[in-house]
Design a protein around this motif. Structure first.
Motif, PDB file in Angstrom:
ATOM      1  N   VAL A 207      -2.522  -5.754  -4.287  1.00 51.13           N
ATOM      2  CA  VAL A 207      -1.945  -4.864  -3.287  1.00 51.13           C
ATOM      3  C   VAL A 207      -1.748  -5.670  -1.998  1.00 51.13           C
ATOM      4  O   VAL A 207      -2.553  -6.546  -1.668  1.00 51.13           O
ATOM      5  N   ILE A 208      -0.658  -5.365  -1.303  1.00 49.26           N
ATOM      6  CA  ILE A 208      -0.340  -6.095  -0.065  1.00 49.26           C
ATOM      7  C   ILE A 208      -0.571  -5.168   1.135  1.00 49.26           C
ATOM      8  O   ILE A 208       0.189  -4.216   1.329  1.00 49.26           O
ATOM      9  N   PRO A 209      -1.633  -5.435   1.924  1.00 46.78           N
ATOM     10  CA  PRO A 209      -1.810  -4.637   3.141  1.00 46.78           C
ATOM     11  C   PRO A 209      -0.836  -5.124   4.205  1.00 46.78           C
ATOM     12  O   PRO A 209      -0.706  -6.329   4.422  1.00 46.78           O
ATOM     13  N   GLU A 210      -0.150  -4.198   4.876  1.00 43.50           N
ATOM     14  CA  GLU A 210       0.858  -4.593   5.871  1.00 43.50           C
ATOM     15  C   GLU A 210       0.452  -4.218   7.297  1.00 43.50           C
ATOM     16  O   GLU A 210       0.569  -5.028   8.210  1.00 43.50           O
ATOM     17  N   THR A 211       0.003  -2.992   7.495  1.00 39.04           N
ATOM     18  CA  THR A 211      -0.317  -2.550   8.854  1.00 39.04           C
ATOM     19  C   THR A 211      -1.717  -3.033   9.247  1.00 39.04           C
ATOM     20  O   THR A 211      -2.509  -3.449   8.395  1.00 39.04           O
ATOM     21  N   ASP A 212      -2.041  -2.900  10.547  1.00 37.91           N
ATOM     22  CA  ASP A 212      -3.381  -3.291  11.011  1.00 37.91           C
ATOM     23  C   ASP A 212      -4.455  -2.471  10.306  1.00 37.91           C
ATOM     24  O   ASP A 212      -5.492  -3.006   9.898  1.00 37.91           O
ATOM     25  N   ASP A 213      -4.221  -1.155  10.155  1.00 39.14           N
ATOM     26  CA  ASP A 213      -5.205  -0.297   9.478  1.00 39.14           C
ATOM     27  C   ASP A 213      -5.377  -0.719   8.021  1.00 39.14           C
ATOM     28  O   ASP A 213      -6.498  -0.769   7.506  1.00 39.14           O
ATOM     29  N   GLU A 214      -4.265  -0.996   7.352  1.00 35.49           N
ATOM     30  CA  GLU A 214      -4.358  -1.413   5.945  1.00 35.49           C
ATOM     31  C   GLU A 214      -5.118  -2.728   5.813  1.00 35.49           C
ATOM     32  O   GLU A 214      -5.917  -2.901   4.882  1.00 35.49           O
ATOM     33  N   LYS A 215      -4.898  -3.639   6.771  1.00 34.68           N
ATOM     34  CA  LYS A 215      -5.607  -4.928   6.720  1.00 34.68           C
ATOM     35  C   LYS A 215      -7.099  -4.736   6.981  1.00 34.68           C
ATOM     36  O   LYS A 215      -7.942  -5.386   6.365  1.00 34.68           O
ATOM     37  N   ARG A 216      -7.436  -3.821   7.910  1.00 37.92           N
ATOM     38  CA  ARG A 216      -8.856  -3.540   8.196  1.00 37.92           C
ATOM     39  C   ARG A 216      -9.519  -2.935   6.949  1.00 37.92           C
ATOM     40  O   ARG A 216     -10.610  -3.353   6.552  1.00 37.92           O
ATOM     41  N   ARG A 217      -8.836  -1.970   6.316  1.00 39.40           N
ATOM     42  CA  ARG A 217      -9.422  -1.335   5.120  1.00 39.40           C
ATOM     43  C   ARG A 217      -9.581  -2.359   3.984  1.00 39.40           C
ATOM     44  O   ARG A 217     -10.550  -2.312   3.229  1.00 39.40           O
ATOM     45  N   PHE A 218      -8.621  -3.258   3.885  1.00 35.73           N
ATOM     46  CA  PHE A 218      -8.668  -4.322   2.859  1.00 35.73           C
ATOM     47  C   PHE A 218      -9.928  -5.163   3.059  1.00 35.73           C
ATOM     48  O   PHE A 218     -10.677  -5.440   2.112  1.00 35.73           O
ATOM     49  N   ALA A 219     -10.185  -5.555   4.320  1.00 35.19           N
ATOM     50  CA  ALA A 219     -11.368  -6.379   4.623  1.00 35.19           C
ATOM     51  C   ALA A 219     -12.650  -5.581   4.387  1.00 35.19           C
ATOM     52  O   ALA A 219     -13.615  -6.100   3.795  1.00 35.19           O
ATOM     53  N   GLU A 220     -12.666  -4.319   4.798  1.00 32.04           N
ATOM     54  CA  GLU A 220     -13.882  -3.504   4.665  1.00 32.04           C
ATOM     55  C   GLU A 220     -14.208  -3.220   3.191  1.00 32.04           C
ATOM     56  O   GLU A 220     -15.384  -3.120   2.821  1.00 32.04           O
TER      57      GLU A 220
ATOM     58  N   VAL B  50       0.848  -1.203   0.000  1.00 25.90           N
ATOM     59  CA  VAL B  50       0.000   0.000   0.000  1.00 25.90           C
ATOM     60  C   VAL B  50       0.877   1.245   0.000  1.00 25.90           C
ATOM     61  O   VAL B  50       0.609   2.228  -0.712  1.00 25.90           O
ATOM     62  N   LYS B  51       1.946   1.203   0.780  1.00 25.30           N
ATOM     63  CA  LYS B  51       2.748   2.438   0.925  1.00 25.30           C
ATOM     64  C   LYS B  51       3.499   2.818  -0.352  1.00 25.30           C
ATOM     65  O   LYS B  51       3.866   3.979  -0.522  1.00 25.30           O
ATOM     66  N   GLU B  52       3.675   1.866  -1.264  1.00 21.74           N
ATOM     67  CA  GLU B  52       4.363   2.201  -2.527  1.00 21.74           C
ATOM     68  C   GLU B  52       3.592   3.219  -3.365  1.00 21.74           C
ATOM     69  O   GLU B  52       4.192   3.940  -4.176  1.00 21.74           O
ATOM     70  N   SER B  53       2.254   3.237  -3.204  1.00 21.24           N
ATOM     71  CA  SER B  53       1.460   4.191  -4.006  1.00 21.24           C
ATOM     72  C   SER B  53       0.747   5.229  -3.153  1.00 21.24           C
ATOM     73  O   SER B  53       0.078   6.120  -3.704  1.00 21.24           O
ATOM     74  N   ALA B  54       0.878   5.120  -1.820  1.00 22.38           N
ATOM     75  CA  ALA B  54       0.176   6.068  -0.932  1.00 22.38           C
ATOM     76  C   ALA B  54       0.587   7.492  -1.289  1.00 22.38           C
ATOM     77  O   ALA B  54       1.767   7.771  -1.549  1.00 22.38           O
ATOM     78  N   THR B  55      -0.404   8.377  -1.313  1.00 24.36           N
ATOM     79  CA  THR B  55      -0.210   9.726  -1.850  1.00 24.36           C
ATOM     80  C   THR B  55      -0.722  10.772  -0.875  1.00 24.36           C
ATOM     81  O   THR B  55      -1.777  10.591  -0.271  1.00 24.36           O
ATOM     82  N   VAL B  56       0.029  11.848  -0.717  1.00 25.13           N
ATOM     83  CA  VAL B  56      -0.450  13.004   0.051  1.00 25.13           C
ATOM     84  C   VAL B  56      -0.308  14.228  -0.840  1.00 25.13           C
ATOM     85  O   VAL B  56       0.781  14.492  -1.369  1.00 25.13           O
ATOM     86  N   THR B  57      -1.405  14.955  -1.041  1.00 23.99           N
ATOM     87  CA  THR B  57      -1.343  16.214  -1.780  1.00 23.99           C
ATOM     88  C   THR B  57      -1.817  17.341  -0.854  1.00 23.99           C
ATOM     89  O   THR B  57      -2.343  17.070   0.229  1.00 23.99           O
ATOM     90  N   HIS B  58      -1.618  18.567  -1.279  1.00 26.89           N
ATOM     91  CA  HIS B  58      -1.966  19.714  -0.426  1.00 26.89           C
ATOM     92  C   HIS B  58      -2.662  20.781  -1.267  1.00 26.89           C
ATOM     93  O   HIS B  58      -2.437  20.881  -2.474  1.00 26.89           O
ATOM     94  N   ASP B  59      -3.485  21.559  -0.597  1.00 31.99           N
ATOM     95  CA  ASP B  59      -4.128  22.688  -1.260  1.00 31.99           C
ATOM     96  C   ASP B  59      -4.450  23.732  -0.201  1.00 31.99           C
ATOM     97  O   ASP B  59      -4.291  23.465   1.003  1.00 31.99           O
ATOM     98  N   ILE B  60      -4.880  24.903  -0.651  1.00 36.71           N
ATOM     99  CA  ILE B  60      -5.301  25.949   0.282  1.00 36.71           C
ATOM    100  C   ILE B  60      -6.644  26.469  -0.226  1.00 36.71           C
ATOM    101  O   ILE B  60      -6.819  26.612  -1.443  1.00 36.71           O
ATOM    102  N   VAL B  61      -7.584  26.669   0.681  1.00 30.00           N
ATOM    103  CA  VAL B  61      -8.919  27.109   0.258  1.00 30.00           C
ATOM    104  C   VAL B  61      -8.870  28.606  -0.065  1.00 30.00           C
ATOM    105  O   VAL B  61      -8.634  29.429   0.828  1.00 30.00           O
ATOM    106  N   HIS B  62      -9.076  28.934  -1.324  1.00 30.01           N
ATOM    107  CA  HIS B  62      -9.118  30.321  -1.770  1.00 30.01           C
ATOM    108  C   HIS B  62     -10.578  30.752  -1.932  1.00 30.01           C
ATOM    109  O   HIS B  62     -11.472  29.894  -2.007  1.00 30.01           O
ATOM    110  N   PRO B  63     -10.833  32.047  -1.991  1.00 25.93           N
ATOM    111  CA  PRO B  63     -12.228  32.502  -2.095  1.00 25.93           C
ATOM    112  C   PRO B  63     -12.989  31.850  -3.253  1.00 25.93           C
ATOM    113  O   PRO B  63     -14.173  31.527  -3.116  1.00 25.93           O
TER     114      PRO B  63
END
Ligand SMILES: CC(C)(COP(=O)(O)OP(=O)(O)OC[C@H]1O[C@@H](n2cnc3c(N)ncnc32)[C@H](O)[C@@H]1OP(=O)(O)O)[C@@H](O)C(=O)NCCC(=O)NCCS
Length: 168
Positions: free
Chosen positions: A130-143, A8-21
């Motif tokens: 995709v290979i879930p590794e952490t507990d959260d990743e495994k929970r999301r995989f099941a859900e 999962v972490k190989e493709s995990a993505t974080v992007t950023h933005d700022i709310v403009h008017p």
């Protein structure tokens, strides 16, 4: 040909933005369509990183807006692959906000987005597992599996079709 599984972490993505008017509604808070666009873009980046090819948005489930983000807030958008099926994958995406002149961060919205991988003819094609590794990743995989099965059952209720797991 078998595709090489990825974590999962190989493709995990974080992007950023700022709310403009221009991103806000008449109450001065981030417009839902603008937030949906941020979710879609971050999910698309994660999907492309996982597939290393062309992808397209197929469906969106479980959209929830928790708290409003006002103009000036910095937004962090996190996307990661929850589960790969055949030609589709579910991606969990969440937006958090840090308001102007504050340090406390809170959840703004989240969604489960399904993307399909496309071949050179624009047809759905197989995706590397995709290979879930952490507990959260495994929970999301099941859900993600439960959500897919629920979607099929709901569709069958609407159409009166059978609920065979082989049928999308
Ligand atoms: C995505 C597209 C290529 C799928 O083509 P299709 O012939 O309908 O293919 P399928 O019915 O086999 O669906 C492809 C996959 O999507 C899944 N899918 C279909 N509808 C879905 C839905 N509502 N929610 C989640 N997944 C869905 C199917 O289960 C299948 O996944 P699987 O192979 O893992 O089981 C086609 O519908 C398309 O081009 N849609 C427009 C996409 C678009 O314009 N997006 C916005 C811009 S990015």
């Amino acid at each position: 040909m078998e595709k090489t599984p990825k974590t999962v972490k190989e493709s995990a993505t974080v992007t950023h933005d700022i709310v403009h008017p221009g991103d806000a509604n008449s109450y001065g808070i981030a417009f839902g369509g603008y937030l949906m666009g941020l979710l879609d873009k971050a999910a698309c980046i994660a999907a492309r990183r996982h597939c290393e090819g062309k992808v397209t948005t197929v469906g969106i489930d479980g959209v929830r807006f928790f708290r409003p983000a006002a103009v000036g807030a910095i937004l962090d958008i996190k996307a990661s692959i929850n589960r790969v099926f055949n030609s589709s994958m579910e991606i969990g995406v969440k937006v958090t906000a840090t308001p102007l002149e504050q340090t406390e961060t809170f959840d703004v919205c989240h969604a489960y987005m399904t993307f399909a991988a496309l071949d050179s003819n624009g047809k759905p094609t197989g995706i590397a597992p995709v290979i879930p590794e952490t507990d959260d990743e495994k929970r999301r995989f099941a859900e993600a599996h439960i959500r897919r099965e629920s979607r099929k059952k709901l569709k069958a209720l609407y159409t009166g079709a059978n609920t065979s797991p082989e049928k999308p």
